[in-house]
Design an enzyme around this catalytic site. Structure first.
Site, PDB file in Angstrom:
ATOM      1  N   SER A 128       3.109 -10.370   0.874  1.00 36.01           N
ATOM      2  CA  SER A 128       2.738  -9.027   0.265  1.00 36.01           C
ATOM      3  C   SER A 128       3.662  -8.403  -0.648  1.00 36.01           C
ATOM      4  O   SER A 128       5.055  -8.582  -0.415  1.00 36.01           O
ATOM      5  CB  SER A 128       2.607  -8.126   1.491  1.00 36.01           C
ATOM      6  OG  SER A 128       2.312  -6.839   1.098  1.00 36.01           O
ATOM      7  N   CYS A 130       6.545   0.893   9.813  1.00 37.18           N
ATOM      8  CA  CYS A 130       7.509  -0.266   9.428  1.00 37.18           C
ATOM      9  C   CYS A 130       8.954   0.377   9.005  1.00 37.18           C
ATOM     10  O   CYS A 130       9.151   1.179   7.923  1.00 37.18           O
ATOM     11  CB  CYS A 130       7.080  -0.862   8.174  1.00 37.18           C
ATOM     12  SG  CYS A 130       6.349  -2.365   8.581  1.00 37.18           S
ATOM     13  N   CYS A 148      15.084  -2.033   1.072  1.00 37.38           N
ATOM     14  CA  CYS A 148      14.303  -2.382   0.002  1.00 37.38           C
ATOM     15  C   CYS A 148      14.743  -1.403  -1.133  1.00 37.38           C
ATOM     16  O   CYS A 148      15.101  -0.243  -0.946  1.00 37.38           O
ATOM     17  CB  CYS A 148      12.830  -2.168   0.285  1.00 37.38           C
ATOM     18  SG  CYS A 148      11.790  -2.706  -0.998  1.00 37.38           S
ATOM     19  N   CYS A 189       9.076   3.076  -2.840  1.00 35.91           N
ATOM     20  CA  CYS A 189       7.715   3.600  -2.435  1.00 35.91           C
ATOM     21  C   CYS A 189       7.786   4.895  -1.321  1.00 35.91           C
ATOM     22  O   CYS A 189       8.625   4.744  -0.480  1.00 35.91           O
ATOM     23  CB  CYS A 189       6.937   2.583  -1.854  1.00 35.91           C
ATOM     24  SG  CYS A 189       6.524   1.022  -2.704  1.00 35.91           S
ATOM     25  N   GLU A 192      14.056  -5.578  11.129  1.00 37.27           N
ATOM     26  CA  GLU A 192      12.930  -5.656  12.076  1.00 37.27           C
ATOM     27  C   GLU A 192      11.918  -6.829  11.942  1.00 37.27           C
ATOM     28  O   GLU A 192      11.572  -7.057  10.668  1.00 37.27           O
ATOM     29  CB  GLU A 192      11.878  -4.066  11.865  1.00 37.27           C
ATOM     30  CG  GLU A 192      12.463  -3.060  12.450  1.00 37.27           C
ATOM     31  CD  GLU A 192      11.675  -1.808  12.140  1.00 37.27           C
ATOM     32  OE1 GLU A 192      12.336  -0.910  11.759  1.00 37.27           O
ATOM     33  OE2 GLU A 192      10.617  -2.006  12.260  1.00 37.27           O
ATOM     34  N   CYS A 197       7.141   4.874   2.559  1.00 41.59           N
ATOM     35  CA  CYS A 197       7.563   3.878   3.154  1.00 41.59           C
ATOM     36  C   CYS A 197       8.995   3.980   3.603  1.00 41.59           C
ATOM     37  O   CYS A 197       9.945   4.561   2.814  1.00 41.59           O
ATOM     38  CB  CYS A 197       7.668   2.315   2.446  1.00 41.59           C
ATOM     39  SG  CYS A 197       8.605   0.989   3.124  1.00 41.59           S
ATOM     40  N   CYS A 240       5.187 -10.815  11.839  1.00 38.09           N
ATOM     41  CA  CYS A 240       5.527  -9.888  10.689  1.00 38.09           C
ATOM     42  C   CYS A 240       7.007 -10.122  10.178  1.00 38.09           C
ATOM     43  O   CYS A 240       7.791  -9.375  11.268  1.00 38.09           O
ATOM     44  CB  CYS A 240       4.921  -8.524  10.690  1.00 38.09           C
ATOM     45  SG  CYS A 240       5.095  -7.471   9.209  1.00 38.09           S
ATOM     46  N   SER A 273      -0.143  -4.824  -2.850  1.00 39.04           N
ATOM     47  CA  SER A 273      -0.100  -3.322  -2.607  1.00 39.04           C
ATOM     48  C   SER A 273      -0.599  -2.360  -3.771  1.00 39.04           C
ATOM     49  O   SER A 273       0.349  -2.394  -4.649  1.00 39.04           O
ATOM     50  CB  SER A 273       1.335  -3.052  -2.037  1.00 39.04           C
ATOM     51  OG  SER A 273       1.649  -3.609  -1.007  1.00 39.04           O
ATOM     52  N   LEU A 274      -1.712  -2.152  -3.793  1.00 43.02           N
ATOM     53  CA  LEU A 274      -2.294  -1.406  -4.925  1.00 43.02           C
ATOM     54  C   LEU A 274      -2.049   0.054  -4.712  1.00 43.02           C
ATOM     55  O   LEU A 274      -1.404   0.471  -5.309  1.00 43.02           O
ATOM     56  CB  LEU A 274      -3.676  -1.944  -5.171  1.00 43.02           C
ATOM     57  CG  LEU A 274      -4.316  -1.774  -6.450  1.00 43.02           C
ATOM     58  CD1 LEU A 274      -3.543  -2.178  -7.754  1.00 43.02           C
ATOM     59  CD2 LEU A 274      -5.553  -2.063  -6.702  1.00 43.02           C
ATOM     60  N   HIS A 275      -2.736   0.532  -3.662  1.00 43.84           N
ATOM     61  CA  HIS A 275      -2.612   1.797  -3.140  1.00 43.84           C
ATOM     62  C   HIS A 275      -3.182   2.937  -4.269  1.00 43.84           C
ATOM     63  O   HIS A 275      -3.317   4.121  -3.650  1.00 43.84           O
ATOM     64  CB  HIS A 275      -1.109   2.301  -2.682  1.00 43.84           C
ATOM     65  CG  HIS A 275      -0.596   1.457  -1.925  1.00 43.84           C
ATOM     66  ND1 HIS A 275      -1.267   0.861  -0.700  1.00 43.84           N
ATOM     67  CD2 HIS A 275       0.697   0.928  -1.564  1.00 43.84           C
ATOM     68  CE1 HIS A 275      -0.387   0.171  -0.082  1.00 43.84           C
ATOM     69  NE2 HIS A 275       0.625   0.144  -0.521  1.00 43.84           N
ATOM     70  N   GLU A 284      10.987  -6.432  -0.320  1.00 47.62           N
ATOM     71  CA  GLU A 284      10.059  -6.934  -1.481  1.00 47.62           C
ATOM     72  C   GLU A 284      10.307  -8.428  -1.516  1.00 47.62           C
ATOM     73  O   GLU A 284      11.306  -8.630  -2.346  1.00 47.62           O
ATOM     74  CB  GLU A 284      10.254  -6.112  -2.644  1.00 47.62           C
ATOM     75  CG  GLU A 284       9.262  -6.517  -3.706  1.00 47.62           C
ATOM     76  CD  GLU A 284       7.912  -6.938  -3.531  1.00 47.62           C
ATOM     77  OE1 GLU A 284       7.285  -6.125  -3.109  1.00 47.62           O
ATOM     78  OE2 GLU A 284       7.537  -8.175  -4.022  1.00 47.62           O
TER      79      GLU A 284
HETATM   80  N1  SAH Z   1       7.421  -5.031  -0.396  1.00 49.67           N
HETATM   81  C1  SAH Z   1       5.950  -5.300   0.031  1.00 49.67           C
HETATM   82  C2  SAH Z   1       5.867  -5.730   1.621  1.00 49.67           C
HETATM   83  C3  SAH Z   1       6.360  -4.717   2.405  1.00 49.67           C
HETATM   84  S1  SAH Z   1       5.585  -3.435   2.871  1.00 49.67           S
HETATM   85  C4  SAH Z   1       4.769  -4.679  -0.427  1.00 49.67           C
HETATM   86  O1  SAH Z   1       5.032  -3.755  -0.967  1.00 49.67           O
HETATM   87  O2  SAH Z   1       3.719  -5.198  -0.372  1.00 49.67           O
HETATM   88  C5  SAH Z   1       3.751  -3.864   3.500  1.00 49.67           C
HETATM   89  C6  SAH Z   1       2.698  -3.111   3.373  1.00 49.67           C
HETATM   90  O3  SAH Z   1       2.957  -1.676   3.910  1.00 49.67           O
HETATM   91  C7  SAH Z   1       2.637  -2.681   1.943  1.00 49.67           C
HETATM   92  O4  SAH Z   1       1.162  -2.785   1.534  1.00 49.67           O
HETATM   93  C8  SAH Z   1       3.099  -1.268   1.988  1.00 49.67           C
HETATM   94  O5  SAH Z   1       2.754  -0.502   1.061  1.00 49.67           O
HETATM   95  C9  SAH Z   1       2.635  -0.639   3.265  1.00 49.67           C
HETATM   96  N2  SAH Z   1       3.134   0.242   3.970  1.00 49.67           N
HETATM   97  C10 SAH Z   1       4.434   0.941   3.955  1.00 49.67           C
HETATM   98  N3  SAH Z   1       4.705   1.677   4.501  1.00 49.67           N
HETATM   99  C11 SAH Z   1       3.709   2.351   4.872  1.00 49.67           C
HETATM  100  C12 SAH Z   1       3.242   3.393   5.893  1.00 49.67           C
HETATM  101  N4  SAH Z   1       4.070   4.484   6.132  1.00 49.67           N
HETATM  102  N5  SAH Z   1       2.056   3.579   5.986  1.00 49.67           N
HETATM  103  C13 SAH Z   1       0.959   2.669   5.762  1.00 49.67           C
HETATM  104  N6  SAH Z   1       1.379   1.437   5.059  1.00 49.67           N
HETATM  105  C14 SAH Z   1       2.503   1.447   4.561  1.00 49.67           C
END
Ligand code: SAH
Length: 350
Positions: A198, A340, A119, A123, A99, A126, A112, A221-223, A167
């Site tokens: 990212s 995504c 992946c 996470c 995508e 995701c 994007c 991506s800290l979260h 990733e």
């Molecule tokens: N693997 C990389 C890039 C891909 S994800 C990373 O982890 O950064 C891009 C961003 O979208 C990341 O910050 C990821 O954590 C976030 N993301 C993925 N799924 C999501 C969702 N369902 N809602 C909000 N953010 C999401």
């Protein structure tokens, strides 16, 4: 990563101009032909050797035999009625699907792109990771997402964010090759400052990337502000601690002079408390950084819910009051959304 790639011919669109020059010399032709081929592929965006009209027929035939030209095929295109955001589902030459998204902003067009098929980071929130990682994308497959969107939409691409499925730092060498091809003056000439990568926080690769001193924007991506909570959201937190990530980020800033972006997806009752905001502030205070709050986009396979508007704004205000640069990510293409990776997911399991 078990998908077999069957076409073993040289992936000509992944070669640098210098590599192409060497390659044509080996085929018995003149060096400057390499630069001509590079321009056909990366500036004129052709997808067949027949279109390279300033090359001899003999050379075109040799190239055809030795090489393949990566050219993505659009399997589906969805356009948002709200803001024209366009989602593309592309088929690769081995039938895998990826995508990409085109977003139109006042300051220009952003694309994007995906960096892997699937992946393997796992996470929890995701959709891209639900079926694991099939394989890495080659530099040409990353580039061609941009080239094909530019051709299909008729729009010039100004900014590229490597934030789709995959990733990117888990596909490090191909990512760096992709960036240098995208930067090339003989290609689309998109400068490093207009490229964002990212990562979920692969510490050794952040250090390695820092040493390259590229002027790209690194988004991390800290979260979650602490290890315990982060481990419940992101398996990679079992491998690298928040404090190791922060050390790597400080090193990145020192080496590149660039501001880091932290992504923080807000999940209701998980990481959106006042206490989380407080911990996050003490983590990044004084650092040259920006925090991007992303209201989590719920996926049906998981039970995470989006934070309430009130909590989102309270979180933002708290950071702001403490002098932290923070924005709430504008949701683009809400009507065609699904998080995504969901468009691909609906095709591969359908
Ligand atoms: N693997 C990389 C890039 C891909 S994800 C990373 O982890 O950064 C891009 C961003 O979208 C990341 O910050 C990821 O954590 C976030 N993301 C993925 N799924 C999501 C969702 N369902 N809602 C909000 N953010 C999401």
């Amino acid at each position: 990563m078990n998908q077999k790639i069957e076409d073993t011919r040289t992936d000509i669109k992944s070669m640098s101009a210098e590599e192409l020059e060497e390659f044509v010399v080996k085929l018995g032709d003149k060096k400057f032909r390499g630069a001509q081929i590079f321009q056909w592929l990366h500036q004129k965006l052709v997808t067949s050797f027949d279109e390279m009209t300033n090359l001899s027929k003999a050379l075109r035939e040799k190239l055809e035999k030795e090489c393949r030209i990566t050219a993505l095929r659009a399997e589906a295109v969805q356009v948002s009625k709200l803001d024209q955001t366009t989602k593309y589902l592309f088929e690769l030459y081995d039938r895998n699907l990826i995508e990409s998204v085109l977003m139109k902003y006042h300051h220009g067009n952003s694309v994007c792109i995906s960096s892997q098929v699937g992946c393997r980071m796992g996470c929890r929130f995701c959709a891209s990771t639900l079926d694991g990682c099939v394989r890495n994308l080659t530099p040409s497959e990353m580039l061609d997402q941009i080239y094909t969107i530019q051709k299909m939409s008729g729009e010039r691409v100004d900014n590229v964010v490597v934030m789709g499925s995959g990733e990117p730092l888990d596909n490090y060498d191909n990512l760096l090759k992709f960036i240098s091809l995208l930067n090339s003056e003989k290609g689309l000439n998109i400068s490093a400052r207009n490229i964002t990568v990212s990562t979920c926080g692969l510490v050794p690769e952040i250090f390695k990337l820092a040493d390259r001193k590229l002027q790209i924007t690194l988004a991390v991506s800290l979260h979650a502000p602490d290890d315990e909570l982060r481990k419940t959201m992101m398996p990679i937190a079992n491998k690298y601690s928040v404090s190791e990530i922060m050390d790597a980020c400080r090193y990145y800033i020192l080496q590149t002079g660039r501001r880091i972006s932290f992504e923080y997806s807000l999940v209701r009752d998980v990481n959106d408390s006042e206490d989380c905001a407080r911990q996050l502030i003490s983590l990044v205070k004084g650092m040259n950084c920006h925090i991007n709050l992303i209201p989590v986009n719920p996926i049906k396979e998981r039970d995470y819910r989006q934070s309430e508007q009130k909590a989102i704004h309270a979180f933002k205000n708290k950071l702001e009051k403490n002098g932290i640069n923070v924005t709430i990510r504008r949701e683009m293409g809400r009507d065609i959304d699904g998080a995504c990776g969901q468009l691909r997911k609906s095709y591969i399991s359908g």
